[in-house]
Design a protein around this motif. Structure first.
Motif, PDB file in Angstrom:
ATOM      1  N   VAL A  19       0.863  -1.189   0.000  1.00 35.58           N
ATOM      2  CA  VAL A  19       0.000   0.000   0.000  1.00 35.58           C
ATOM      3  C   VAL A  19       0.896   1.234   0.000  1.00 35.58           C
ATOM      4  CG1 VAL A  19      -1.685   1.310   1.346  1.00 35.58           C
ATOM      5  CG2 VAL A  19      -1.917  -1.169   1.147  1.00 35.58           C
ATOM      6  N   GLY A  20       0.553   2.178  -0.871  1.00 37.23           N
ATOM      7  CA  GLY A  20       1.325   3.414  -0.986  1.00 37.23           C
ATOM      8  C   GLY A  20       2.351   3.387  -2.108  1.00 37.23           C
ATOM      9  N   ASP A  21       2.667   2.201  -2.643  1.00 35.50           N
ATOM     10  CA  ASP A  21       3.615   2.102  -3.749  1.00 35.50           C
ATOM     11  C   ASP A  21       3.016   2.703  -5.022  1.00 35.50           C
ATOM     12  OD1 ASP A  21       5.315   0.725  -2.060  1.00 35.50           O
ATOM     13  OD2 ASP A  21       5.173  -1.191  -3.133  1.00 35.50           O
ATOM     14  N   THR A  22       3.860   3.307  -5.837  1.00 39.75           N
ATOM     15  CA  THR A  22       3.466   3.770  -7.161  1.00 39.75           C
ATOM     16  C   THR A  22       3.816   2.672  -8.158  1.00 39.75           C
ATOM     17  OG1 THR A  22       3.865   6.069  -6.556  1.00 39.75           O
ATOM     18  CG2 THR A  22       3.814   5.565  -8.905  1.00 39.75           C
ATOM     19  N   VAL A  23       2.862   2.305  -8.998  1.00 39.26           N
ATOM     20  CA  VAL A  23       3.106   1.276 -10.005  1.00 39.26           C
ATOM     21  C   VAL A  23       2.919   1.870 -11.401  1.00 39.26           C
ATOM     22  CG1 VAL A  23       2.445  -0.633  -8.503  1.00 39.26           C
ATOM     23  CG2 VAL A  23       0.723   0.405  -9.946  1.00 39.26           C
ATOM     24  N   SER A  24       3.645   1.302 -12.341  1.00 42.56           N
ATOM     25  CA  SER A  24       3.567   1.732 -13.735  1.00 42.56           C
ATOM     26  C   SER A  24       2.732   0.750 -14.533  1.00 42.56           C
ATOM     27  CB  SER A  24       4.972   1.789 -14.338  1.00 42.56           C
ATOM     28  OG  SER A  24       5.789   2.660 -13.606  1.00 42.56           O
ATOM     29  N   GLU A  25       2.135   1.223 -15.605  1.00 45.95           N
ATOM     30  CA  GLU A  25       1.393   0.354 -16.509  1.00 45.95           C
ATOM     31  C   GLU A  25       2.317  -0.772 -16.975  1.00 45.95           C
ATOM     32  OE1 GLU A  25      -0.815   0.560 -20.856  1.00 45.95           O
ATOM     33  OE2 GLU A  25      -0.285   2.408 -19.823  1.00 45.95           O
ATOM     34  N   GLY A  26       1.842  -2.000 -16.881  1.00 51.06           N
ATOM     35  CA  GLY A  26       2.620  -3.153 -17.306  1.00 51.06           C
ATOM     36  C   GLY A  26       3.486  -3.767 -16.221  1.00 51.06           C
TER      37      GLY A  26
END
Length: 70
Positions: A19-26
């Motif tokens: 929770v709180g992590d930034t994720v990128s498409e893919g």
């Protein structure tokens, strides 16, 4: 808000984000285990992890909600 869903039935082998992590498409966010195979589940859009709806070891069905992004 977007929900990452399971694309098949299987066991949650590994959760790769918090929770709180930034994720990128893919980006892979969860690995499912089904029939002795590891199947990565990727984010379809970029965002921040708001909620993780599963735990490692849980069994999920196709289309179950795994992770909520905002």
């Amino acid at each position: 808000m977007a929900i990452i869903q399971s694309n098949m039935a299987g066991n949650v082998w590994k959760i790769l984000v918090n929770v709180g992590d930034t994720v990128s498409e893919g980006q892979d966010v969860v690995i499912l285990e089904s029939m002795k195979m590891e199947i990565p589940i990727a984010a379809e859009i970029s965002g921040t992890v708001k909620e993780i709806k599963i735990n490692e070891g849980d069994f999920v069905n196709e289309d179950d909600a795994l992770i909520v992004l905002e």
